[in-house]
Design a protein around this motif. Sequence first.
Motif, short mmCIF file in Angstrom:
data_model
loop_
_atom_site.label_atom_id
_atom_site.label_comp_id
_atom_site.label_asym_id
_atom_site.label_seq_id
_atom_site.Cartn_x
_atom_site.Cartn_y
_atom_site.Cartn_z
N ASN A 2 20.19 49.82 38.97
CA ASN A 2 21.35 50.70 38.97
C ASN A 2 22.59 49.82 38.83
OD1 ASN A 2 22.37 50.00 41.75
ND2 ASN A 2 20.37 50.86 42.32
N VAL A 3 23.75 50.46 38.71
CA VAL A 3 24.97 49.72 38.43
C VAL A 3 25.32 48.75 39.56
CG1 VAL A 3 26.48 51.51 39.42
CG2 VAL A 3 27.36 49.94 37.66
N PHE A 4 25.00 49.12 40.81
CA PHE A 4 25.32 48.23 41.92
C PHE A 4 24.46 46.97 41.89
CE2 PHE A 4 26.36 52.53 43.59
CZ PHE A 4 27.73 52.34 43.71
N ARG A 5 23.20 47.13 41.51
CA ARG A 5 22.31 45.97 41.41
C ARG A 5 22.80 45.02 40.32
NH1 ARG A 5 16.69 44.63 41.35
NH2 ARG A 5 16.58 42.50 40.55
N SER A 11 28.00 39.29 40.09
CA SER A 11 28.89 38.67 41.08
C SER A 11 28.26 37.40 41.63
CB SER A 11 29.16 39.66 42.22
OG SER A 11 30.01 39.08 43.19
N HIS A 12 26.96 37.45 41.89
CA HIS A 12 26.23 36.28 42.39
C HIS A 12 26.26 35.15 41.36
CE1 HIS A 12 22.36 34.85 44.62
NE2 HIS A 12 23.37 34.01 44.75
N LEU A 13 26.01 35.51 40.11
CA LEU A 13 26.01 34.52 39.04
C LEU A 13 27.40 33.91 38.86
CD1 LEU A 13 24.47 33.12 36.77
CD2 LEU A 13 25.01 35.06 35.29
N LEU A 14 28.42 34.75 38.92
CA LEU A 14 29.79 34.26 38.77
C LEU A 14 30.15 33.30 39.89
CD1 LEU A 14 32.52 34.29 37.36
CD2 LEU A 14 33.10 36.37 38.65
N ALA A 15 29.71 33.59 41.10
CA ALA A 15 29.98 32.69 42.24
C ALA A 15 29.39 31.32 41.98
CB ALA A 15 29.39 33.29 43.51
N MET A 16 28.15 31.28 41.50
CA MET A 16 27.49 30.00 41.26
C MET A 16 28.14 29.25 40.11
SD MET A 16 23.52 31.18 41.79
CE MET A 16 22.88 29.54 42.14
N ILE A 17 28.56 29.97 39.07
CA ILE A 17 29.22 29.33 37.94
C ILE A 17 30.58 28.77 38.35
CG2 ILE A 17 30.31 29.78 35.70
CD1 ILE A 17 28.02 31.74 35.12
N LEU A 18 31.31 29.52 39.18
CA LEU A 18 32.60 29.04 39.68
C LEU A 18 32.43 27.74 40.46
CD1 LEU A 18 34.32 32.33 40.93
CD2 LEU A 18 35.14 30.82 39.11
N LEU A 19 31.42 27.69 41.29
CA LEU A 19 31.19 26.49 42.09
C LEU A 19 30.81 25.30 41.22
CD1 LEU A 19 31.07 25.37 44.98
CD2 LEU A 19 28.63 25.93 45.00
N LEU A 20 29.88 25.52 40.29
CA LEU A 20 29.48 24.45 39.38
C LEU A 20 30.65 23.98 38.53
CD1 LEU A 20 25.96 25.66 38.17
CD2 LEU A 20 26.46 23.54 39.38
N GLY A 21 31.44 24.94 38.04
CA GLY A 21 32.60 24.60 37.22
C GLY A 21 33.62 23.78 37.99
N TYR A 151 34.65 31.39 45.16
CA TYR A 151 33.19 31.29 45.21
C TYR A 151 32.64 32.10 46.38
CZ TYR A 151 28.83 29.19 46.92
OH TYR A 151 27.57 28.99 47.43
N LEU A 152 33.24 31.91 47.55
CA LEU A 152 32.78 32.62 48.73
C LEU A 152 33.01 34.12 48.62
CD1 LEU A 152 34.01 30.16 51.51
CD2 LEU A 152 31.64 30.63 50.86
N PHE A 153 34.13 34.50 48.01
CA PHE A 153 34.41 35.93 47.85
C PHE A 153 33.36 36.61 46.99
CE2 PHE A 153 36.18 39.34 45.21
CZ PHE A 153 36.52 40.25 46.20
N PHE A 154 33.05 36.03 45.84
CA PHE A 154 32.07 36.66 44.96
C PHE A 154 30.66 36.59 45.54
CE2 PHE A 154 35.47 36.08 41.81
CZ PHE A 154 35.48 37.36 41.27
N LEU A 155 30.39 35.59 46.36
CA LEU A 155 29.10 35.52 47.03
C LEU A 155 28.99 36.64 48.06
CD1 LEU A 155 26.71 33.58 46.72
CD2 LEU A 155 27.56 32.32 48.70
N GLY A 156 30.07 36.88 48.79
CA GLY A 156 30.07 37.98 49.74
C GLY A 156 30.05 39.34 49.05
N LEU A 157 30.76 39.43 47.92
CA LEU A 157 30.78 40.68 47.16
C LEU A 157 29.39 41.03 46.65
CD1 LEU A 157 32.45 42.97 45.89
CD2 LEU A 157 32.83 41.48 43.91
N TYR A 158 28.65 40.01 46.26
CA TYR A 158 27.27 40.22 45.81
C TYR A 158 26.44 40.90 46.89
CZ TYR A 158 22.60 38.08 46.52
OH TYR A 158 21.31 37.84 46.88
N ARG A 159 26.56 40.45 48.14
CA ARG A 159 25.80 41.06 49.22
C ARG A 159 26.26 42.48 49.48
NH1 ARG A 159 21.27 39.65 49.03
NH2 ARG A 159 21.07 41.17 50.68
N ALA A 160 27.57 42.72 49.44
CA ALA A 160 28.08 44.06 49.67
C ALA A 160 27.58 45.02 48.58
CB ALA A 160 29.61 44.04 49.70
#
Length: 214
Positions: A2-5, A11-21, A151-160
Amino acid sequence: MNVFRILGDLSHLLAMILLLGKIWRSKCCAGISGKSQILFALVFTTRYLDLFTNFISIYNTVMKMVFLLCAYVTVYMIYGKFRKTFDSENDTFRLEFLLVPVIGLSFLENYSFTPLEILWTFSIYLESVAILPQLFMISKTGEAETITTHYLFFLGLYRALYLANWIRRYQTENFYDQIAVVSGVVQTIFYCDFFYLYVTKVLKGKKLSLPMPI
């Protein structure tokens, strides 16, 4: 699906890319908890062991491989390529305080007492607390770089978003995964104070700072 998944995965992927970048561009991993990244790599490793035995979809397989790759590249950058910039003096959270209870709980509370199921359950429980070394490091240093807070924001957003995904699945499929939902709620709670600081400070152009522990 679904759209939330989907939004949660992105969001999870973006968090990891932000950190690596951040690490790659600055050639520095100061302010990043290597211990949290080790825990996340362990989460993905134990959760995705079915990568070779259970095909769900191309999307599912690709995302699993990308998350594994990003996790291990991040660990390599911190402890290998840019290890001289790693702030080990402030990354002092005791991992055994997380691993021991998580391992014990995985054996006590699971859906099936089989190796793969116990490891999957372990990954769910561990993910709910894997961010604690990073949050502890920020509280110890008193501040965090803007890119780290993103990074932390998008990681938390992923869980929400994944919590919204579980609610949606319950409404449409009458499906409820107690272990995943409860662990997701616990993990989201850990981010609540950070979300408040992110909105009130970082989004207004201020540097996120925390009171130094006494």
